[in-house]
Design a protein around this motif. Sequence first.
Motif, PDB file in Angstrom:
ATOM      1  N   LEU A  34      17.372 117.865  -5.393  1.00 17.60           N
ATOM      2  CA  LEU A  34      17.281 117.466  -6.788  1.00 17.60           C
ATOM      3  C   LEU A  34      15.975 117.992  -7.389  1.00 17.60           C
ATOM      4  O   LEU A  34      14.894 117.750  -6.847  1.00 17.60           O
ATOM      5  CB  LEU A  34      17.314 115.940  -6.917  1.00 17.60           C
ATOM      6  CG  LEU A  34      17.269 115.390  -8.344  1.00 17.60           C
ATOM      7  CD1 LEU A  34      18.577 115.697  -9.078  1.00 17.60           C
ATOM      8  CD2 LEU A  34      17.008 113.880  -8.338  1.00 17.60           C
ATOM      9  N   TYR A  35      16.112 118.726  -8.505  1.00 18.88           N
ATOM     10  CA  TYR A  35      14.944 119.280  -9.190  1.00 18.88           C
ATOM     11  C   TYR A  35      14.872 118.770 -10.628  1.00 18.88           C
ATOM     12  O   TYR A  35      15.897 118.454 -11.243  1.00 18.88           O
ATOM     13  CB  TYR A  35      15.018 120.810  -9.237  1.00 18.88           C
ATOM     14  CG  TYR A  35      14.833 121.501  -7.911  1.00 18.88           C
ATOM     15  CD1 TYR A  35      13.565 121.789  -7.422  1.00 18.88           C
ATOM     16  CD2 TYR A  35      15.933 121.884  -7.161  1.00 18.88           C
ATOM     17  CE1 TYR A  35      13.400 122.444  -6.207  1.00 18.88           C
ATOM     18  CE2 TYR A  35      15.781 122.534  -5.937  1.00 18.88           C
ATOM     19  CZ  TYR A  35      14.508 122.809  -5.471  1.00 18.88           C
ATOM     20  OH  TYR A  35      14.345 123.448  -4.265  1.00 18.88           O
ATOM     21  N   ILE A  36      13.660 118.737 -11.144  1.00 18.40           N
ATOM     22  CA  ILE A  36      13.446 118.488 -12.572  1.00 18.40           C
ATOM     23  C   ILE A  36      13.117 119.826 -13.215  1.00 18.40           C
ATOM     24  O   ILE A  36      12.214 120.532 -12.758  1.00 18.40           O
ATOM     25  CB  ILE A  36      12.301 117.484 -12.807  1.00 18.40           C
ATOM     26  CG1 ILE A  36      12.691 116.104 -12.265  1.00 18.40           C
ATOM     27  CG2 ILE A  36      11.962 117.392 -14.293  1.00 18.40           C
ATOM     28  CD1 ILE A  36      11.564 115.092 -12.302  1.00 18.40           C
TER      29      ILE A  36
ATOM     30  N   TYR B   2      10.052 112.447 -14.210  1.00 21.86           N
ATOM     31  CA  TYR B   2       9.744 112.221 -12.793  1.00 21.86           C
ATOM     32  C   TYR B   2       9.312 110.775 -12.554  1.00 21.86           C
ATOM     33  O   TYR B   2       9.764 110.130 -11.601  1.00 21.86           O
ATOM     34  CB  TYR B   2       8.632 113.164 -12.316  1.00 21.86           C
ATOM     35  CG  TYR B   2       8.111 112.792 -10.940  1.00 21.86           C
ATOM     36  CD1 TYR B   2       8.794 113.195  -9.786  1.00 21.86           C
ATOM     37  CD2 TYR B   2       6.972 112.004 -10.787  1.00 21.86           C
ATOM     38  CE1 TYR B   2       8.352 112.825  -8.527  1.00 21.86           C
ATOM     39  CE2 TYR B   2       6.520 111.627  -9.538  1.00 21.86           C
ATOM     40  CZ  TYR B   2       7.217 112.044  -8.411  1.00 21.86           C
ATOM     41  OH  TYR B   2       6.767 111.659  -7.169  1.00 21.86           O
TER      42      TYR B   2
ATOM     43  N   VAL C  69      12.752 113.292  -5.616  1.00 23.82           N
ATOM     44  CA  VAL C  69      12.817 114.589  -6.288  1.00 23.82           C
ATOM     45  C   VAL C  69      12.214 115.640  -5.360  1.00 23.82           C
ATOM     46  O   VAL C  69      11.185 115.404  -4.719  1.00 23.82           O
ATOM     47  CB  VAL C  69      12.048 114.550  -7.627  1.00 23.82           C
ATOM     48  CG1 VAL C  69      11.993 115.928  -8.267  1.00 23.82           C
ATOM     49  CG2 VAL C  69      12.681 113.540  -8.569  1.00 23.82           C
TER      50      VAL C  69
ATOM     51  N   GLN D 109      22.915 113.250  -7.106  1.00 25.00           N
ATOM     52  CA  GLN D 109      22.216 113.362  -5.828  1.00 25.00           C
ATOM     53  C   GLN D 109      23.173 113.243  -4.645  1.00 25.00           C
ATOM     54  O   GLN D 109      22.979 113.881  -3.609  1.00 25.00           O
ATOM     55  CB  GLN D 109      21.114 112.304  -5.752  1.00 25.00           C
ATOM     56  CG  GLN D 109      20.038 112.631  -4.719  1.00 25.00           C
ATOM     57  CD  GLN D 109      18.775 111.832  -4.956  1.00 25.00           C
ATOM     58  OE1 GLN D 109      18.843 110.643  -5.264  1.00 25.00           O
ATOM     59  NE2 GLN D 109      17.623 112.455  -4.800  1.00 25.00           N
TER      60      GLN D 109
ATOM     61  N   HIS E 222      11.058 108.314 -10.020  1.00 28.60           N
ATOM     62  CA  HIS E 222      10.258 107.812  -8.898  1.00 28.60           C
ATOM     63  C   HIS E 222      10.198 106.286  -8.902  1.00 28.60           C
ATOM     64  O   HIS E 222      10.337 105.639  -7.851  1.00 28.60           O
ATOM     65  CB  HIS E 222       8.850 108.404  -8.985  1.00 28.60           C
ATOM     66  CG  HIS E 222       7.928 107.926  -7.909  1.00 28.60           C
ATOM     67  ND1 HIS E 222       8.003 108.354  -6.601  1.00 28.60           N
ATOM     68  CD2 HIS E 222       6.897 107.026  -7.945  1.00 28.60           C
ATOM     69  CE1 HIS E 222       7.063 107.753  -5.879  1.00 28.60           C
ATOM     70  NE2 HIS E 222       6.387 106.940  -6.682  1.00 28.60           N
TER      71      HIS E 222
END
Length: 398
Positions: A20-22, A33, A43, A14, A37
């Motif tokens: 930032l993606y999942i 996630y 995210v 990051q 979180h």
Amino acid sequence: MNCGKLIEDVNRIQKETDKLYIYGAGFYGKDVYRALHNNGIKVDGFLVTKEYKDKTVFGLPVVIAREVLAENIGIVVGLSDTYVDEVLEYLKKNGVDMSHVVNGGRFITDTGGREDLRDSKVLEVSTIMGCSVNCKFCPQDVMLKKYYENDRTRQRVMTVDNFRVILEHTPKKCIIDFSGMTEPFNNPYCLEMIKMACEAGRKVYLFTTLAEVDEDTVDELLKLPVYYVTLHVADRCGYAYIPTTESYYRNVEKVVSAVKADGTPFIDFINAQTDPDERVAEIVKGKYEVMRSVQNRAGNVKEEGAQHREKIIGTDERISCCFCGDDISNNVVLPDGTLLICNMDYGMKHVLGNLYEEDYDSIRSRGELQRVIRAMKCEEEMDELLCRSCLLARVEEK
């Protein structure tokens, strides 16, 4: 899931990227996630390879991956072993900086014990027929109907003497896994059988809910050198029937606070059918992330909400199992000695033999198991091969 290394890796990524993606918006992606979180990591969205049924997940956009891969992004892959290799290769081919990619699904599958199970011979022990927990996403009705189809008096409870035969009939290095199709402790002799397996020098796994298990039993369990333990906890919707008594909460607190002889946590992995019971969530807070992935057990679960294959894999496609390995070595023994191919076979489509009558290696060297292996390689036709409906099947490249 203890995700310290995952959080460390994602924090690094990051700092070096703009977003930032999942990658993956299904059950694994959602579990990843939640873990991020819960550890304060922002995210920006979810990536998918093709159009997805939902435009948002947890209020975040679902984005077609090709639209953003050229940007300076970090990616946490939130997929099961079934798909992760394909996606990682796709990212490489599209020029993604792989130092900015972390396999979040691997943290789930590794801490879920899969890596060790895949590389070893394993026998899952169903100590009793019929499970008091009767989870929403568990096809107990399918299992019971088939098991008692031709004989209503068929053996329901595994005995200590039965288990002694199992130890005699399995290789010394075969992992003994108390799980199978039921809550192991529904059998009153379960603790004694776990002790026997440990005393025999076996590597022992345990998957339990601790439903209605008395505190003395838990105290005795904590003294044993059980190698790996998954705890399935009560959930807020009551999808798993686990009576949330004061004794239950004390037992949960005991096991999540306990350590093995080597100083590692006694519990390795925690899951639930949906969000965990509020009080359980408080007990495990800061110690574990509770995973919530559920699947349809190769088509045996009909409930909506269970992860499933969009379509059955074609009979002309070679497949392998990302859970059991090429030799399908994660079999299940039922209370009467019946040996099944794996813990997806609730409909008993692939009966390999009887472990009370023959030894493990003899059963596996011929018959149904070898037919299944040939069918997976497209070397023999098998109309109802369970594996072609299973999420853990991986299609091999031609």
